[in-house]
Write a protein that holds these residues in place. Structure first.
Motif, mmCIF file in Angstrom:
data_model
loop_
_atom_site.group_PDB
_atom_site.id
_atom_site.type_symbol
_atom_site.label_atom_id
_atom_site.label_comp_id
_atom_site.label_asym_id
_atom_site.label_seq_id
_atom_site.Cartn_x
_atom_site.Cartn_y
_atom_site.Cartn_z
ATOM 1 N N GLN A 213 0.778 -1.256 -0.030
ATOM 2 C CA GLN A 213 -0.016 -0.245 -0.034
ATOM 3 C C GLN A 213 0.965 1.166 -0.109
ATOM 4 O O GLN A 213 0.438 2.214 -0.379
ATOM 5 N N ALA A 214 2.113 1.177 0.385
ATOM 6 C CA ALA A 214 2.832 2.154 0.556
ATOM 7 C C ALA A 214 4.021 2.403 -0.631
ATOM 8 O O ALA A 214 4.323 1.331 -1.469
ATOM 9 N N GLY A 215 5.000 3.466 -0.489
ATOM 10 C CA GLY A 215 5.978 3.674 -1.402
ATOM 11 C C GLY A 215 5.733 3.476 -3.178
ATOM 12 O O GLY A 215 4.585 3.721 -3.442
ATOM 13 N N ARG A 216 6.574 2.887 -3.654
ATOM 14 C CA ARG A 216 6.247 2.840 -5.254
ATOM 15 C C ARG A 216 5.234 1.759 -5.383
ATOM 16 O O ARG A 216 4.439 2.028 -6.250
ATOM 17 N N PRO A 217 5.300 0.597 -4.549
ATOM 18 C CA PRO A 217 4.192 -0.487 -5.117
ATOM 19 C C PRO A 217 2.518 0.287 -4.771
ATOM 20 O O PRO A 217 1.871 -0.003 -5.605
ATOM 21 N N GLY A 218 2.613 1.151 -3.720
ATOM 22 C CA GLY A 218 1.226 1.810 -3.492
ATOM 23 C C GLY A 218 0.900 3.000 -4.373
ATOM 24 O O GLY A 218 -0.120 3.539 -4.183
ATOM 25 N N SER A 219 1.842 3.548 -5.356
ATOM 26 C CA SER A 219 1.695 4.646 -5.803
ATOM 27 C C SER A 219 0.816 4.546 -7.040
ATOM 28 O O SER A 219 0.582 3.334 -7.759
ATOM 29 N N LYS A 220 -0.130 5.572 -7.347
ATOM 30 C CA LYS A 220 -1.003 5.697 -8.492
ATOM 31 C C LYS A 220 -0.263 6.032 -9.870
ATOM 32 O O LYS A 220 -0.413 5.890 -10.727
ATOM 33 N N VAL A 221 0.812 7.023 -9.488
ATOM 34 C CA VAL A 221 1.555 7.588 -10.692
ATOM 35 C C VAL A 221 3.048 7.171 -10.431
ATOM 36 O O VAL A 221 3.831 7.211 -9.293
ATOM 37 N N LYS A 222 3.709 6.603 -11.400
ATOM 38 C CA LYS A 222 4.959 6.130 -11.613
ATOM 39 C C LYS A 222 5.763 6.998 -12.340
ATOM 40 O O LYS A 222 5.354 7.321 -13.537
ATOM 41 N N VAL A 223 7.311 7.086 -12.095
ATOM 42 C CA VAL A 223 8.104 7.570 -12.901
ATOM 43 C C VAL A 223 8.652 6.738 -13.987
ATOM 44 O O VAL A 223 8.855 5.514 -13.550
ATOM 45 N N VAL A 224 8.436 7.006 -15.269
ATOM 46 C CA VAL A 224 8.933 6.066 -16.369
ATOM 47 C C VAL A 224 10.262 6.413 -16.588
ATOM 48 O O VAL A 224 11.166 5.451 -16.661
ATOM 49 N N GLN A 225 10.747 7.742 -16.623
ATOM 50 C CA GLN A 225 12.100 7.928 -16.663
ATOM 51 C C GLN A 225 12.330 9.515 -16.327
ATOM 52 O O GLN A 225 11.688 10.083 -16.449
ATOM 53 N N TYR A 226 13.821 9.870 -16.095
ATOM 54 C CA TYR A 226 13.939 11.158 -15.906
ATOM 55 C C TYR A 226 14.904 11.630 -16.985
ATOM 56 O O TYR A 226 15.565 10.979 -17.733
ATOM 57 N N SER A 227 14.484 13.128 -17.427
ATOM 58 C CA SER A 227 15.532 13.390 -18.476
ATOM 59 C C SER A 227 15.920 15.030 -18.076
ATOM 60 O O SER A 227 15.301 15.633 -17.207
#
Lengths: 260, 325
Positions: A213-227
């Motif tokens: 439920q927490a952190g990245r697994p619990g996230s609804k929005v995820k970073v695909v990549q940084y530029s």
């Protein structure tokens, strides 16, 4: 009056930020500071306590280094500090982070929650309103003034082209904006107290949360990549005496860039 | 067909420009044949605003409720989440205005979904769609995607263009939010208006800003005259606001507003990182400073190294000549 303040330890605004080789991680220079809006939140909490008695508790979610922000809070005058520390909490979006924070807040009765308008590292400005909604409470965003009396609060907010005064039933959450107050500088006695203070800790299990439920697994929005941002070309200095340069600047803006 | 809702706000007698920007993006998606779109307006809807919105959407939904008479984050969140749930929306788009950034996070929690705040770009064609958000004051761009729906996105004003209006007006329908009394625990008791009708910094196309190099509050008249000549909005640095030369509402930067104009002219501004973080998505930057080493020149397209007390009046005069004013 029990006040909870949510704070965040963030990279110093001048810290170097580099994108990791994998494109999905960041390498950040280890220079930290408390988020500037959070200092307004702590100051306001201490002023409420001075007027209405009660206690001020600062909470942060982060790794061990985030203790610094909690110690700053105690040095300023907060009574208690809680570090939400669990591998499972890290790299969360606004939703996952607000869920954990709201569980931690709900552990004890409170009247007011204060936090900064936004954290100036990831610039989301989502966590405050989300925490309020998770707890089913009203919130007022970006306050410039706060008065508390008889289970209600009156807050002033800057709105476009003016100012609004809002009344709200407590408990409620308020996000602090620049202009709310002048944060105090901790006294040396406060700093000494902060160094010795016990910092309470809570993990996902303590808050009744599954790690999914927490952190990245619990996230609804995820970073695909940084530029990196697009580099601006080097500045073109317009030569000449002030008057000539001014006329040339107007020509460039009107005829070359066509922005006027 | 997936449904997109665009939350529309009004300013004066029309929809906000950023709302039209998102309706225009939405219309492009509708054109691809995979989406339908509705504009959603909450609270009191003046007839002129309604008329103008209808030229940018196939359908406008007016969500009404006594609780929406004044803006409150709770009321707006319940109303919009309620409509999104009812209609099974896949995406909610809004301008990253003060209001939208205040209540849409609550909508996300109510709908158990996430939000991408203050995005400056979108890859509509990738699968899943991705959105670009500046972080760390613009030093890094994060490309993000959603794993829950509806995807809620707020976009920084001036990130997208306003397209052509539709030849045919869209349909109109009302939706009652049905908020029960007592559910909203916030009430607006007073509203003071100071600078009504001015273009807000966050949405301005043209900004003329001044810093400590102006030396005194009254010298801001040089900035104001130049701004007035071209219809620009006046901005200021933190130093100038802290010195009480200008109002907090004029502050550009990390503890003030983030702006993204077509043209940003900065005079007497050194370029502290806190200021740069608030304006580095401006398209064209012209800096005027008598110090050739001022940091702002690193972020400017054009620079004039010279005395702003000579440069600003000369620019104003030249612009008046050329614009016939």
């Amino acid at each position: 009056m029990n006040v909870v303040v949510l704070v965040k330890q963030i990279p110093d605004p001048e810290a170097l930020v580099a994108i990791g080789g994998d494109g999905v991680s960041l390498d950040i220079e280890q220079k930290f500071a408390m988020n500037l809006f959070d200092e307004f939140a702590i100051e306001e909490a201490l002023r409420i306590k001075a007027k209405h008695a009660g206690k001020v508790k600062v909470i942060t979610l982060g790794s061990r280094k985030a203790i610094e922000a909690l110690r700053t809070g105690i040095a300023m005058g907060a009574d208690e500090a809680v570090l939400l520390e669990d591998e499972a909490f890290l790299a969360g979006d606004g939703y996952a982070t607000a869920l954990v924070l709201s569980r931690a807040i709900a552990k004890e009765p409170f009247d007011i929650i204060l936090c900064g308008r936004q954290a100036i590292d990831d610039d989301r400005g989502e966590v405050g309103p989300m925490v309020a909604q998770f707890l089913g409470l009203p919130h007022v965003g970006g306050i410039l003034k706060l008065d508390v009396a008889d289970g209600r609060a009156v807050a002033e907010v800057a709105v476009e082209g003016g100012k609004e005064t809002v009344e709200v039933q407590l408990p409620a959450l308020f996000t602090a904006q620049k202009g709310l107050n002048e944060p105090r500088v901790p006294l040396i006695t406060g700093v000494m107290r902060a160094m010795k203070a016990q910092i309470a800790r809570a993990t996902a299990a303590d808050l009744g949360l599954a790690t999914a439920q927490a952190g990245r697994p619990g996230s609804k929005v995820k970073v695909v990549q940084y530029s990196p941002p697009k580099k601006k070309p080097a500045v073109q200095i317009i030569p000449g005496a002030p008057r000539e340069a001014a006329i040339e600047a107007v020509r460039i803006l009107m005829d070359v860039e066509r922005v006027l | 067909m997936d449904k997109i809702l665009v939350f529309v706000e009004a300013k004066g007698d029309g929809p906000r420009k950023v709302s039209l920007e998102l309706l225009s993006e939405g219309l492009k998606l509708v054109g691809s044949g995979q989406f339908s779109m509705e504009a959603v307006f909450l609270g009191k809807l003046p007839g002129t605003v309604k008329g103008k919105i209808l030229h940018y959407t196939e359908k406008l939904i007016h969500v009404t409720d006594p609780a929406l008479e004044n803006y409150t984050a709770e009321g707006y969140a319940m109303a919009l989440a309620g409509y999104a749930r009812e209609t099974g929306a896949k995406m909610i788009l809004a301008g990253a205005t003060q209001r939208a950034r205040d209540f849409l996070p609550r909508v996300a929690v109510l709908l158990q979904t996430g939000i991408a705040s203050d995005v400056t770009g979108a890859n509509w064609d990738s699968n899943p769609m991705t959105f670009i958000r500046p972080m760390y004051g613009g030093r890094v761009l994060a490309e993000v995607s959603f794993s829950a729906y509806p995807a809620i996105v707020t976009a920084r004003p001036n990130s997208f263009g306003v397209g052509a209006s539709l030849a045919q007006k869209g349909e109109f329908a009302e939706f009652q939010a049905g908020i029960s009394p007592g559910q909203v625990k916030t009430s607006v008791i007073k509203r003071e208006e100071t600078t009504l009708g001015k273009v807000d910094l966050t949405e301005a196309d043209l900004i003329v800003a001044g810093g400590r190099g102006l030396k005194a509050a009254e010298n801001f008249r040089l900035i104001e005259e130049l701004a007035r000549t071209i219809g620009a909005t006046v901005g200021a640095t933190r130093a100038v606001v802290d010195a009480k030369w200008r109002d907090q509402a004029d502050q550009v930067g990390k503890s003030g507003k983030t702006v993204s104009p077509k043209l940003y002219m900065g005079a007497g501004i050194s370029g502290a990182i806190h200021h740069i973080m608030g304006m580095d998505t401006a398209k064209v930057v012209l800096a005027i400073n008598n110090d050739p080493h001022a940091i702002i020149f690193n972020y400017a397209n054009y620079g004039i190294v010279g005395d702003l007390f000579e440069v600003l009046p000369a620019m104003t005069e030249e612009l008046r000549n050329r614009l016939g004013k």
